[in-house]
Every structure is written in structure tokens, then in C-alpha cells.
Design a protein around this motif. Structure first.
Motif, PDB file in Angstrom:
ATOM      1  N   GLU A  57       0.822  -1.217   0.000  1.00  0.00           N
ATOM      2  CA  GLU A  57       0.000   0.000   0.000  1.00  0.00           C
ATOM      3  C   GLU A  57       0.851   1.259   0.000  1.00  0.00           C
ATOM      4  O   GLU A  57       0.516   2.254  -0.662  1.00  0.00           O
ATOM      5  N   ASP A  99      -7.044  -4.882   5.923  1.00  0.00           N
ATOM      6  CA  ASP A  99      -7.680  -3.726   6.546  1.00  0.00           C
ATOM      7  C   ASP A  99      -6.853  -3.194   7.714  1.00  0.00           C
ATOM      8  O   ASP A  99      -6.833  -1.976   7.963  1.00  0.00           O
ATOM      9  N   ALA A 132      -4.346  -1.092   6.094  1.00  0.00           N
ATOM     10  CA  ALA A 132      -4.906   0.182   5.635  1.00  0.00           C
ATOM     11  C   ALA A 132      -4.956   1.204   6.770  1.00  0.00           C
ATOM     12  O   ALA A 132      -4.696   2.399   6.559  1.00  0.00           O
ATOM     13  N   HIS A 136      -2.758   4.804   6.993  1.00  0.00           N
ATOM     14  CA  HIS A 136      -3.315   6.106   7.380  1.00  0.00           C
ATOM     15  C   HIS A 136      -2.509   6.712   8.527  1.00  0.00           C
ATOM     16  O   HIS A 136      -2.198   7.909   8.512  1.00  0.00           O
ATOM     17  N   VAL A 146     -12.386   1.074  10.023  1.00  0.00           N
ATOM     18  CA  VAL A 146     -11.943   0.835   8.649  1.00  0.00           C
ATOM     19  C   VAL A 146     -12.771   1.671   7.681  1.00  0.00           C
ATOM     20  O   VAL A 146     -12.239   2.371   6.810  1.00  0.00           O
ATOM     21  N   THR A 159     -11.008   4.674   5.628  1.00  0.00           N
ATOM     22  CA  THR A 159     -10.743   4.378   4.217  1.00  0.00           C
ATOM     23  C   THR A 159     -11.871   4.814   3.293  1.00  0.00           C
ATOM     24  O   THR A 159     -11.669   4.912   2.080  1.00  0.00           O
TER      25      THR A 159
END
Length: 278
Positions: free
Chosen positions: A18, A164, A167, A171, A251, A255
């Protein structure tokens, strides 16, 4: 530069991908760079959190780092990171730190969190619940005869896809929010019985969960875990029979998309569960 420790693990590998997709400069710390198989453009360096002498070179020029929780080995990393001028640490922790009785696992994660909080750097803690990836341990028995044997089959958890978790960590690395904690679950409360059923439905194969005595499951866990960890996990399953784990929504909030379902996770790992044919 962002350093990812545990770069070939369930979360770390997805995190690296990512970050590369986001255009970030990434350095991956791994014991064996030759077998890491990470994306082009990633600077892969040999190192180990339990070998402090490998850390200063890995941290040179790093301003943010994703830290895998190796109990008792973080102090040397944090000292080297401070010396290198690293500004922000994202620590992979566990939701067990929030339990009234954190137990053997939670206490170790609390010690890791405390070590990071005591450093001179800002930090973010990512606290996932049960990893969907843990169910890859069911792949061999499902390939063999479709039967998963375990205890407390009706215990309801909200397992989360490792992608997830990554993710959320992305962030936290790209938009650091000092002293922020993220408790992360999947989008559904599912028992072990439910999850075995979903594996079968998703892959079009016959599956079933067979309840066995707690001591049988404990003996299996002791093949890979110390006794206090095995007992903690079984106690959590027992408690979840009467008090299902709540579903949280960070999540989707972070996202802008729903957290991945268990069926989506199974489809992503279909090859692991598929029966081999000679």
C-alpha cells in the motif's frame, strides 16, 4: 523514508504494497532479504529487532516507522530510532490491552505500548482484534476432510482482514495523529461454526465444525504457544460465547469503504484451502 519492520508478515507485507502504491519511499526490515519477495522499488535490508546491532543502519534517514511488537526487544529499536531522528512510530498492538483482564497476551502488548509511549517520539497504536489470517491454521484439515475441530464453536468474534489492518496503519503513517489509538475489527460478528460454514459456501466445498474438549484444543495450541497464551485464548473464546465481541467501524471511517467481509477474505486465500489433486 518509512521503515516497515515485520515486512514479510501478514500485516507488514500488505502495508509495504500500500505504501508503494501511495508513492512513498519504503525500507523493509527482514531477516532474509533474498526471500522477501517485496515490490520493486522497496529497499530491503537485513535486520532483526532482537539483534540491536542491525538497527542503526536500517533506521538511517527514517522519519516514520511501523513497529512489529516483539516483547522485550523494542527498547533498543526505540533508542536507535531516536538517535536516527525518527519522528513517529506506528505500533501494531492488540485489542487485548483494553480488556478488564488483559491476560498474558494483553500484558505483553501493554509493555510494548508503554515502551513506545515512554520514548521521545510521537506514536499511534493500532489495536486489531482477531486476525482472519489466524484461520489459515484451518487450511490443512479443510483440505484433508473438510472438518475443523476445536472448542467453543459458538463463540462469536469479529475477525478482521489483515489488509484492513494494513490500511489503518498506512493512514497512521501518512497522516500522523499523535497519541491516537485505533481499535480495529471486521464488519461481522461470526462464531467459529459460522466461519467454517462461510469457507464451505465461498469455495463450494463441504465443511463442518466438530466440537472437541477444551483440553484437546489446548494440547494443539501448545505446539506453537506457551501455556499462558493458550489458556488466555481459550478463556477469551469461552467468554465470547455469552458476550460476543462488538463490531467497530474505523476501517470504513478512515478508508471510506466497508471493511472486508470474511467471505471476501476466504476468496482471497482460496488457494490455501483448495484440495490438492495428484
Amino acid at each position: 523514508m518509512i521503515l516497515v519492520t515485520g515486512a514479510t508478515g501478514n500485516v507488514g507485507r500488505n502495508l509495504v504494497h500500500e505504501l508503494v502504491d501511495a508513492g512513498e519511499r519504503v525500507r523493509a526490515l527482514t531477516r532474509d532479504p533474498a526471500t522477501a519477495d517485496l515490490p520493486d522499488g522497496v529497499e530491503t535490508v537485513a535486520g532483526d529487532l532482537t539483534r540491536p546491532e542491525t538497527l542503526p543502519a536500517a533506521l538511517q534517514g527514517v522519519d516514520r516507522a511501523f513497529l512489529f511488537p516483539v516483547h522485550g526487544a523494542l527498547e533498543a529499536f526505540l533508542a536507535a530510532a531516536e538517535q536516527a531522528g525518527t519522528r513517529h512510530i506506528v505500533l501494531l498492538s492488540s485489542d487485548s490491552v483494553t480488556f478488564p483482564r488483559p491476560g498474558w497476551i494483553g500484558e505483553r502488548h501493554l509493555a510494548c505500548e508503554q515502551a513506545v509511549a515512554d520514548s521521545a517520539m510521537s506514536w499511534t497504536f493500532v489495536r486489531p482484534g482477531l486476525f482472519m489470517a489466524n484461520d489459515l491454521g484451518w487450511a490443512a484439515p479443510i483440505r484433508r476432510d473438510g472438518t475443523v475441530r476445536g472448542s467453543y464453536g459458538d463463540a462469536a468474534m469479529a475477525p478482521v482482514d489483515e489488509r484492513d489492518i494494513a490500511a489503518i496503519a498506512v493512514h497512521a503513517l501518512l497522516a500522523p495523529d499523535p497519541a491516537k489509538t485505533y481499535e480495529v475489527t471486521g464488519p461481522q460478528s461470526l462464531s467459529q461454526i459460522d466461519r467454517v460454514r462461510v469457507i464451505g459456501e465461498t469455495l463450494g466445498i463441504a465443511t463442518r465444525f466438530e466440537e472437541v474438549p477444551r483440553e484437546d484444543t489446548r494440547r494443539q495450541l501448545l505446539d506453537r504457544l506457551p501455556p499462558p497464551a493458550a489458556d488466555f485464548l481459550l478463556d477469551q473464546l469461552s467468554a465470547a460465547r455469552s458476550t460476543p465481541v462488538p463490531v467497530l467501524t474505523p476501517v470504513e471511517q478512515i478508508t471510506g469503504r466497508p471493511a472486508r467481509t470474511y467471505a471476501e477474505w476466504v476468496a482471497h486465500h482460496a488457494a490455501s484451502f483448495a484440495r490438492r489433486h495428484d
